[in-house]
Write a protein that holds these residues in place. Structure first.
Motif, PDB file in Angstrom:
ATOM      1  N   ALA A  28       0.830  -1.206   0.000  1.00  0.00           N
ATOM      2  CA  ALA A  28       0.000   0.000   0.000  1.00  0.00           C
ATOM      3  C   ALA A  28       0.861   1.252   0.000  1.00  0.00           C
ATOM      4  O   ALA A  28       1.984   1.252   0.488  1.00  0.00           O
ATOM      5  CB  ALA A  28      -0.895   0.015   1.226  1.00  0.00           C
ATOM      6  N   GLN A  29       0.306   2.298  -0.576  1.00  0.00           N
ATOM      7  CA  GLN A  29       0.891   3.642  -0.525  1.00  0.00           C
ATOM      8  C   GLN A  29      -0.102   4.511   0.222  1.00  0.00           C
ATOM      9  O   GLN A  29      -1.304   4.467  -0.057  1.00  0.00           O
ATOM     10  CB  GLN A  29       1.118   4.195  -1.931  1.00  0.00           C
ATOM     11  N   ARG A  42       4.128   0.698   2.687  1.00  0.00           N
ATOM     12  CA  ARG A  42       4.375  -0.436   3.574  1.00  0.00           C
ATOM     13  C   ARG A  42       3.808  -1.715   2.979  1.00  0.00           C
ATOM     14  O   ARG A  42       2.983  -1.682   2.050  1.00  0.00           O
ATOM     15  CB  ARG A  42       3.786  -0.201   4.965  1.00  0.00           C
ATOM     16  N   ALA A  43       4.225  -2.835   3.530  1.00  0.00           N
ATOM     17  CA  ALA A  43       3.716  -4.143   3.142  1.00  0.00           C
ATOM     18  C   ALA A  43       3.147  -4.818   4.389  1.00  0.00           C
ATOM     19  O   ALA A  43       3.712  -4.719   5.476  1.00  0.00           O
ATOM     20  CB  ALA A  43       4.828  -4.996   2.546  1.00  0.00           C
ATOM     21  N   LEU A 235      -4.826  -0.710  -2.646  1.00  0.00           N
ATOM     22  CA  LEU A 235      -4.032  -1.863  -2.243  1.00  0.00           C
ATOM     23  C   LEU A 235      -3.803  -2.787  -3.428  1.00  0.00           C
ATOM     24  O   LEU A 235      -4.552  -2.776  -4.395  1.00  0.00           O
ATOM     25  CB  LEU A 235      -4.718  -2.637  -1.115  1.00  0.00           C
ATOM     26  N   ALA A 236      -2.758  -3.581  -3.310  1.00  0.00           N
ATOM     27  CA  ALA A 236      -2.453  -4.623  -4.295  1.00  0.00           C
ATOM     28  C   ALA A 236      -1.705  -5.733  -3.586  1.00  0.00           C
ATOM     29  O   ALA A 236      -0.889  -5.477  -2.702  1.00  0.00           O
ATOM     30  CB  ALA A 236      -1.601  -4.060  -5.436  1.00  0.00           C
ATOM     31  N   GLY A 237      -2.017  -6.961  -3.933  1.00  0.00           N
ATOM     32  CA  GLY A 237      -1.358  -8.056  -3.265  1.00  0.00           C
ATOM     33  C   GLY A 237      -1.477  -9.382  -3.992  1.00  0.00           C
ATOM     34  O   GLY A 237      -2.251  -9.532  -4.954  1.00  0.00           O
ATOM     35  N   ILE A 238      -0.702 -10.332  -3.519  1.00  0.00           N
ATOM     36  CA  ILE A 238      -0.725 -11.710  -4.017  1.00  0.00           C
ATOM     37  C   ILE A 238      -1.087 -12.616  -2.834  1.00  0.00           C
ATOM     38  O   ILE A 238      -0.489 -12.500  -1.768  1.00  0.00           O
ATOM     39  CB  ILE A 238       0.634 -12.137  -4.588  1.00  0.00           C
TER      40      ILE A 238
END
Length: 242
Positions: A28-29, A42-43, A235-238
């Protein structure tokens, strides 16, 4: 920290990819609602496990009082309320003199009927002793290989919780020599609109993208430490499901 263009931990909670367990990472930013406080990248981990009654889905742990079905569920548990603020992150010398707004642990009860979920949560960590009441709705829509989930959430937080996040005590005001005036925040409401997209890269690996916008009631702008009442979260994720 309450964010603009960011990820709040609560955004992780609804996603489990229809699996018993999942493991992943979300990036995320973010920017802060608080005055003169810069952006942050951060992650965060995405962890979940669902048993017959017990479940863990970051940021909450719970127990289903009734057997969970597609039509309804009734659960109680504990959740981590990630809204917080570290004044040291601000460029304003006076804001840096204020006390930390720490995250809290909330005991909750939630009931879901179809796409609608209600939730009542009370602070049990002693950070603010406040509560919030919430109602939300979301429904998955299949678009080619994508699962698109639009959602809307209304939350009411009482004055104790609101004052913890947005208020300024008399002792804090004195620390700033009165530059930041004392302020008691009343109860506050907010509405969040959002959409998430889930795309299967393989049978067990999913790509997740999301954007949410939260609009706080204009009352929040009366706080001397707040500069905006709108929060946009991306957000973006795997996520690996198994």
């Amino acid at each position: 920290m309450i964010k603009k263009a960011s990820l709040a931990l609560l955004l992780l909670a609804p996603f489990s990819a229809q699996a018993d367990s999942s493991l992943g990472i979300i990036g995320a930013q973010s920017e802060s609602l608080y005055k003169d406080t810069g952006s942050e990248s951060r992650a965060l981990p995405n962890l979940s496990y669902t048993g017959e009654r017990f479940y863990f889905r970051l940021p909450e742990i719970g127990y289903h009082l009734l057997p969970k079905t597609p039509a309804q569920s009734l659960a109680v548990g504990l959740s981590y309320e990630g809204s917080k603020f570290d004044p040291d992150n601000s460029d304003d010398a006076n804001i840096r003199l204020l006390d930390d707004r720490d995250a809290s642990v909330m005991a909750f009860a939630s009931y879901r009927l179809g796409p609608i979920t209600t939730k009542l949560a009370q602070d049990v960590s002693g950070k603010h002793d406040g509560f919030y009441a919430q109602i939300s709705a979301g429904y998955p829509i299949l678009v080619a290989a994508w699962k698109i989930i639009p959602s809307i959430t209304y939350r009411y937080m009482d004055s104790k919780m609101s004052n913890h996040l947005f208020g300024v005590s008399q002792s804090e005001s004195i620390k700033t020599g009165g530059v930041i005036a004392a302020y008691d925040s009343p109860s506050i409401s907010r509405i969040t609109y959002g959409v998430r997209g889930i795309y299967p890269l393989t049978q067990s690996v999913n790509l997740m993208l999301g954007v949410h916008q939260t609009q706080y009631h204009n009352t929040i702008l009366k706080s001397p430490i707040i500069e905006d009442n709108t929060v946009t979260s991306v957000l973006a994720g795997i996520v690996l499901s198994f």
